[in-house]
Design an enzyme around this catalytic site. Structure first.
Site, PDB file in Angstrom:
ATOM      1  N   ARG A   1      24.734  13.440 127.140  1.00 39.42           N
ATOM      2  CA  ARG A   1      25.208  12.206 126.963  1.00 39.42           C
ATOM      3  C   ARG A   1      26.427  12.049 127.961  1.00 39.42           C
ATOM      4  O   ARG A   1      27.582  12.480 127.852  1.00 39.42           O
ATOM      5  CB  ARG A   1      25.854  12.188 125.325  1.00 39.42           C
ATOM      6  CG  ARG A   1      26.507  10.822 125.022  1.00 39.42           C
ATOM      7  CD  ARG A   1      27.155  11.024 123.638  1.00 39.42           C
ATOM      8  NE  ARG A   1      28.605  11.560 124.066  1.00 39.42           N
ATOM      9  CZ  ARG A   1      29.226  11.986 123.226  1.00 39.42           C
ATOM     10  NH1 ARG A   1      28.832  12.578 122.060  1.00 39.42           N
ATOM     11  NH2 ARG A   1      30.579  12.407 123.607  1.00 39.42           N
TER      12      ARG A   1
ATOM     13  N   HIS B   1      30.771   9.036 122.447  1.00 38.17           N
ATOM     14  CA  HIS B   1      29.923   9.079 121.620  1.00 38.17           C
ATOM     15  C   HIS B   1      29.751   7.542 121.235  1.00 38.17           C
ATOM     16  O   HIS B   1      28.307   7.105 121.213  1.00 38.17           O
ATOM     17  CB  HIS B   1      30.454   9.647 120.440  1.00 38.17           C
ATOM     18  CG  HIS B   1      29.564   9.515 119.251  1.00 38.17           C
ATOM     19  ND1 HIS B   1      28.380  10.066 118.947  1.00 38.17           N
ATOM     20  CD2 HIS B   1      29.814   8.857 117.947  1.00 38.17           C
ATOM     21  CE1 HIS B   1      28.037   9.666 117.710  1.00 38.17           C
ATOM     22  NE2 HIS B   1      28.831   8.867 117.083  1.00 38.17           N
TER      23      HIS B   1
ATOM     24  N   TYR C   1      37.836  16.254 124.089  1.00 35.39           N
ATOM     25  CA  TYR C   1      37.077  17.449 123.650  1.00 35.39           C
ATOM     26  C   TYR C   1      36.322  17.935 124.779  1.00 35.39           C
ATOM     27  O   TYR C   1      35.513  19.308 124.555  1.00 35.39           O
ATOM     28  CB  TYR C   1      36.412  17.275 122.415  1.00 35.39           C
ATOM     29  CG  TYR C   1      35.316  16.000 122.290  1.00 35.39           C
ATOM     30  CD1 TYR C   1      34.323  16.222 122.904  1.00 35.39           C
ATOM     31  CD2 TYR C   1      35.567  14.769 121.869  1.00 35.39           C
ATOM     32  CE1 TYR C   1      33.502  14.950 123.031  1.00 35.39           C
ATOM     33  CE2 TYR C   1      34.847  13.811 121.833  1.00 35.39           C
ATOM     34  CZ  TYR C   1      33.616  14.001 122.500  1.00 35.39           C
ATOM     35  OH  TYR C   1      32.979  12.843 122.416  1.00 35.39           O
TER      36      TYR C   1
HETATM   37  C1  LIG Z   1      25.143  11.341 107.197  1.00 36.27           C
HETATM   38  C2  LIG Z   1      26.029  11.030 108.136  1.00 36.27           C
HETATM   39  N1  LIG Z   1      26.898  11.835 108.535  1.00 36.27           N
HETATM   40  C3  LIG Z   1      27.977  11.562 109.582  1.00 36.27           C
HETATM   41  C4  LIG Z   1      27.977  10.605 110.274  1.00 36.27           C
HETATM   42  C5  LIG Z   1      28.928  10.268 111.399  1.00 36.27           C
HETATM   43  N2  LIG Z   1      28.058  10.558 112.668  1.00 36.27           N
HETATM   44  C6  LIG Z   1      27.652   9.557 113.336  1.00 36.27           C
HETATM   45  S1  LIG Z   1      26.870   9.911 114.780  1.00 36.27           S
HETATM   46  C7  LIG Z   1      27.341  11.528 114.308  1.00 36.27           C
HETATM   47  C8  LIG Z   1      26.865  12.527 115.622  1.00 36.27           C
HETATM   48  C9  LIG Z   1      25.512  12.675 115.844  1.00 36.27           C
HETATM   49  O1  LIG Z   1      25.144  13.447 116.639  1.00 36.27           O
HETATM   50  P1  LIG Z   1      23.610  13.624 117.116  1.00 36.27           P
HETATM   51  O2  LIG Z   1      22.803  13.937 116.103  1.00 36.27           O
HETATM   52  O3  LIG Z   1      23.590  14.708 118.010  1.00 36.27           O
HETATM   53  O4  LIG Z   1      23.421  12.111 118.187  1.00 36.27           O
HETATM   54  P2  LIG Z   1      24.075  11.611 119.269  1.00 36.27           P
HETATM   55  O5  LIG Z   1      25.129  10.696 118.618  1.00 36.27           O
HETATM   56  O6  LIG Z   1      24.385  12.608 119.984  1.00 36.27           O
HETATM   57  O7  LIG Z   1      22.976  10.747 119.777  1.00 36.27           O
HETATM   58  C10 LIG Z   1      28.173  11.612 113.112  1.00 36.27           C
HETATM   59  C11 LIG Z   1      28.664  12.921 112.853  1.00 36.27           C
HETATM   60  C12 LIG Z   1      26.697   9.644 109.902  1.00 36.27           C
HETATM   61  N3  LIG Z   1      26.334   8.630 110.734  1.00 36.27           N
HETATM   62  N4  LIG Z   1      25.756   9.906 109.183  1.00 36.27           N
END
Ligand SMILES: Cc1ncc(C[n+]2csc(CCOP(=O)(O)OP(=O)(O)O)c2C)c(N)n1
Ligand SMILES: Cc1ncc(C[n+]2csc(CCOP(=O)(O)OP(=O)(O)O)c2C)c(N)n1
Ligand SMILES: [Mg+2]
Ligand SMILES: [Mg+2]
Lengths: 336, 371, 336, 371
Positions: free
Chosen positions: D266, D270, D279
């Site tokens: 990425r 985020h 970070y």
């Molecule tokens: C159940 C849940 N817990 C926490 C979140 C908050 N949250 C949104 S994106 C994220 C990180 C997701 O990381 P990843 O699965 O690697 O996907 P990326 O964002 O890197 O595409 C978090 C913790 C959420 N959306 N849903």
């Protein structure tokens, strides 16, 4: 007294609790280097290290289950759930374990777990980021539920929650994170009022407006507006949703005889239903009109552009006040 | 693309795919992997393992009987799983801490349970069967898989304390499908927590054969999470003990979590409320009767001339004594008074509940004053 | 008319629904060969095959998530949760997906999922096998919630739930599974009253006793007992907890002016709170005394030997009736 | 005991452990595993893949710009993940069905999204960004991992229908820790459902490096569940397409689920609400800039003499045109009227909600009559 935002007051509360008791550990997603998506834990990793400020894998059931295990080992875990809408994957661990283990073991195993939840709407967020799930936890015996509305309460009651030997679900209104207020950082916890007490935020005589969280501010605005109209509203901030401080609530209702209970959460079997049912049981003879609820609709939280039509606002509060006072609507003249 | 693990064709093939030290006929099989971990086990020790298994079977039978006689609401038999439970649990140190499911009668026995501890929960007297601190065992857990996360959290606590203890968690084959159990592996691996996972694959989750959960060996999942695992013949008490010693040593020495799949069989019903004839073949049961974990050790000791009538008689007497005490404890239990329903909900005063308690007390008192 | 137990009536309802629509599929733990731990699906595997009566891996979130996917594909999944206390691992999928997908997509994606839950206590079971979680779902917008109390309703409303394009949480009182009643198996669904209607089970004039599920029977016993005392109780079986049929409820309250709402579930923010708050809003001027709740205590479900001190029984209902009638307690003379 | 997979030492090592066809410098690497699946891809097709990636990057940049200008509440950039998204999504058949997370802008683009579809949800106008049936894509999913189970359920539906379609689900590296994602693998394996799992390992879950979730290759988990997997260089569009074709073929031909881990990065924050400088190191970002998925294809085509200025100009013009339409669609959106908050909660009349709607309508009307 120090002027702090609600967010900073929470951070200060965590910091103080970690100083007071080295069994206090923080767990959650992104609470370490990032300091949490709301920066509540900002600086704590540096100060207390990775063994006490623990970034966890992305799984809420895992986080709460891990907290349960830490509690078995004598720790006092403080969990951050990233947003209100992400607490549901942990629901089983909260309802079937955190809430019940003390009872299951007749008090032999304590669950001094605090689950902090950035909470509720009004911030223009995407789906699942504006939920008000407090009623689920209020309905769950074995939990205590706190909802804060200002920096001073936030600082004190977060420390109380962490110090409590019971599990506490701790709701932090996101849209107030940047609101400022005076906090007495030096006040000893021992002198503080118990965690479960409500607060009369504003005294009044004509009707009682009961709410909690970010809506306390709206209620105070309503009281101001009503005053211009010659109406004296008493505003109560419940602060504790389980238990509810019904002594304070009933005292107010006996005085005013008229009640509006407000919250963002949807209505069916919500906290306002509980408060009204309890008020009716306790104060029936004092009631001069039907207590009314002003709440979010019974809909999933709507898209951001529509949230203002979902969240109770000043006008809806005043409309309800007019109705409990059997007055024509002060804004529209309707209902006369 | 990635190498596929072979699916298990049938339950008979199962044990062939697992590590063992004692064959079903009691003969000793050389096992370079496991042997070193039980090199110290002499005939006396093996007899003591046998004794525990026999006592456990007796406790289990007593539980079933008490339920049939209306003394217990329910009982979850562990007949057939004695080698897994005794073999693994005997390896656990007193200061370690165990997070069991509901079927680990043998584990709480090995941890020093008192006679009433076996039945208190099943009789409906209390939520927890025993004092967790006394046994170093968390309350029996009914929510499938929930306890595995608790074990991981506890293990992270051990790690933070700098202690050399280990948290152990037991769960079934069915449980491996639950999100919690998978999250437990992920958290354990992420923190390299000193936790040992013991999956008792007894081939059934109520009426569902293990193939509904997995057509591949369950132990094969752990390495993908970075957790070393071993698949043992769960009806071989020596193999179970050896595997557990390996796993505990691994975890205790700071190498992180370890995982054991013990391939065994639930000889009885899921619980006393279950009727397994509805879903499983007598032939399957019969085939497992021939792999009985107790018979195997007896055969081995007997062939070695290490099992006398006296040993057997002493063991049987000990088993009967425990069963008798268990029955007496059960029948002697006094149900707590009505207001006890309010005890222990909170650790600190809760105004709402106190009021409910007072109201209910007044209500109950109103009947007394009636007379 | 055929005499059937409630359990058999449910089985007949499933069978009929599967005949009526081949998109109906059943999913759950042990529902195939075993026919479910309560034998509700007994015989359905043989009749409809393993593609429509699906034994699932042991994971409730997985089961409900799988149902969501099947609904996307045009199926009408009927999920069996083995016991009330095992629905919590599926809470996230129910609350964040099942309840919200229709709204999220503005009606483009339908979620005609029925989640059957063997429910509530009084059967001397182990922990987590006697829970009354209905308020959680009533509070969740986007769901419908049904609770049945007799074979006839069970047969009809289960078919209605399955035929509904909305998700329905369907509560089946375990302790009535063996209770018998007449069922008209041939009655066309089209002629049936809508799923959301309450039923006046017994007409009366002095007070209204509102309940649902297994407690309807207790309420009827209370009405009998009260009659001996010259008191005429109206008993309402809510049947639908979301929506609640407030027209029927209000009509009764306007007639009697006195209300008791009863359920096994704990009290705080429970369904009775909702019903009382709504009654107060709608019928305040008709109320002659404070509506009362008779509920389980706000405790985790207690061990089996103590459950009789938790569950509302005949005496507790009558005690509340006496209190809403401002009479001395008919059993004890207290309160006079 | 069981063979341990090697943990990943650092992110640089990551791509070395994955399959690729195009090296970061654009040179072609022989890959016996993947090559057969893209044997038909000629320069024209490769240019078309490049074109899509460029357009996607432009859409993404426009999303960020619109957010910065206050037109969107939030945007989740996918810069850096173009090869993964375009490479995999282009392999999916129109009749297949996709269950994405929130970051799959490239997937909905490849599925034929209309300009407004990219922004409708992020602007806060509607819960779903587009009509799922029109794109064959379920609504963007914010609850981490929830969609993976939906894909499995859908795939089971396909199976029951006897269709030869496939369900595809996308999720992140962070998501792999969620119970739901693991349950999805278990259910998929149990039913041998035609579903393809695509894990976009972009190295971060907000501020958490992938090592918090797993210190071992994520693709290594699937085989333990009985699901074959492949780990591809997610910045290599050909490798992604090849892997996806393999996986789809596997699933479509009745062999059950397949799993892809695409190792990518990425490049941006985020979301637009995030500040990654808190970070992560600039050096890490820089190292991934050198592995840019678009630059790689350009280099390859250019070296082959297959990329002219005209091609580039046409692509840029197309990208700008899409961005312009997207902006216009965004700015032209009309928020639904207040009472729309009640629309679509239920499919059938709900007396409770109807009453609330009526009351709210009357309340709103009372303001109008005021004037
Ligand atoms: C159940 C849940 N817990 C926490 C979140 C908050 N949250 C949104 S994106 C994220 C990180 C997701 O990381 P990843 O699965 O690697 O996907 P990326 O964002 O890197 O595409 C978090 C913790 C959420 N959306 N849903
Ligand atoms: C969350 C949850 N879902 C369902 C159940 C009902 N249930 C009790 S035991 C059982 C089967 C468990 O099988 P397994 O994990 O193999 O353990 P075993 O009973 O064979 O020891 C089920 C489905 C439960 N207790 N908890
Ligand atoms: Mg089993
Ligand atoms: Mg990621």
């Amino acid at each position: 007294m120090t002027e702090l935002t609600l967010g900073k007051a929470l951070g200060a509360g965590l910091r103080q609790a970690m100083h007071d008791d080295d069994k206090v550990v923080l767990l959650g997603e992104d609470i370490g280097k990032l300091g949490g998506v709301f920066r509540i834990t900002d600086g704590l990793l540096d100060e207390f290290g990775a063994a006490r400020v623990i970034d966890t894998p992305l799984a809420e059931s895992g986080i709460v289950g891990m907290a349960v295990g830490l509690a078995f080992r004598g720790y006092r875990p403080v969990v951050e759930i990233q947003f209100d809408g992400f607490v549901y994957p942990a629901f089983d661990q909260i309802v079937a374990q955190v809430a019940k283990l003390h009872y299951r073991t007749q008090g032999r195993v304590k669950m001094p777990i605090t689950i902090r939840i950035p909470w509720a709407g009004g911030i223009g967020a995407a789906e699942h980021h504006s939920e008000s799930p407090e009623a689920y936890f209020v309905h769950t015996a074995g939990l205590r539920v706190i909802a804060v509305s200002n920096p001073e309460d936030a600082y004190r009651s977060l420390r109380q929650a962490i110090a409590s030997d019971d599990p506490v679900i701790f709701f932090e209104p996101k849209r107030l994170y940047h609101h400022k207020g005076d906090v007495d950082l030096a006040a000893p916890l021992a002198d503080a009022p118990p965690m479960g007490l409500a607060r009369v935020v504003r005294a009044g005589t004509d009707a009682t407006l009961i709410t909690y969280g970010a809506m306390v501010g709206t209620a105070l605005q309503a009281a101001d507006a009503a005053e211009d109209d010659g109406i004296s509203l008493e505003v109560i901030d419940l602060r504790s949703l389980s238990p509810v401080d019904y002594d304070s609530v009933a005292a107010s209702v006996r005085k005013t005889g008229r009640v509006v209970v407000a919250h963002e959460a949807s209505r069916e079997a919500g906290v306002a239903a509980e408060v009204i049912a309890s008020i009716t049981e306790r104060c029936f003879e004092y009631l001069e009109s039907a207590p009314l609820r002003v709440t979010g609709h019974d809909i999933p939280y709507p898209p951001a552009k529509l949230e203002k039509y979902h969240l109770p606002d000043l006008d809806r509060l005043l409309d309800a006040v007019d109705r409990v006072l059997d007055r024509p609507n002060r804004l529209t003249g309707a209902g006369a | 693309m990635s190498p596929q693990i072979t699916p298990i064709a049938d339950t008979a093939q199962d044990l062939e795919l697992s590590e063992r030290i004692l064959a079903p006929d009691g003969s000793r099989v050389a096992n370079p992997l496991l042997d070193p971990f039980v090199a110290d086990v002499d005939p006396a020790q093996l007899r003591s393992l046998l004794r525990d298994m026999v006592i456990l079977r007796r406790i289990d039978a007593e539980g079933v009987a008490l339920q049939r006689q209306g003394q217990l609401g329910l009982w979850a038999p562990c007949q057939g799983q004695e080698a897994t439970q005794i073999g693994t649990a005997r390896a656990i140190a007193p200061e370690d801490y165990v997070f069991p499911s509901y079927r680990e009668t043998g584990v709480i026995y090995a941890r020093g349970a008192q006679p009433g501890d076996y039945v208190r929960m099943w009789r409906g007297e209390e939520g927890a069967a025993y004092d967790p601190a006394a046994l170093g065992v968390a309350p029996l857990q009914i929510i499938i898989g929930a306890q595995t996360l608790h074990a991981v959290g506890y293990a992270i606590g051990i790690q933070h304390d700098g202690a050399d203890e280990v948290a152990v968690t037991y769960f079934g084959d069915g449980a491996t499908s639950q999100g919690d159990v998978n999250e437990a592996m992920i958290f354990a691996a992420s923190y390299q927590a000193p936790v040992v996972f013991v999956c008792q694959n007894n081939h059934w989750a109520i009426s569902e054969p293990v193939a509904v959960q997995s057509q591949y060996p369950i132990a094969g999942r752990a390495p993908g999470f970075g957790i070393p695992s071993v698949r043992v013949d769960g009806n071989d008490v020596l193999a179970c003990m050896a595997a557990m010693r390996w796993a505990l040593e691994h975890a205790r020495s700071g190498k992180g979590p370890a995982y054991i799949e013990a391939v065994t069989y639930r000889m009885g019903p899921h619980t006393t409320a279950d009727d397994p004839t509805r879903y499983r073949d007598e032939a399957e049961l019969e085939s497992w009767r021939r792999r009985d974990p107790i018979a195997r050790v007896e055969a081995h000791l007997r062939a070695a001339g290490e099992l006398t009538q006296e040993h057997l008689a002493e063991t049987q007497a000990a088993a009967d004594a425990v069963a008798k005490e268990m029955r007496a404890a059960c029948l002697g239990m006094v149900t707590r008074p009505p207001l006890a329903v309010f005890d222990g909900v909170y650790a600190e005063p809760h105004t709402g509940l106190e009021r409910q308690r007072d109201e209910y007390a007044a209500y109950l008192a109103s009947f007394e004053s009636e007379v």
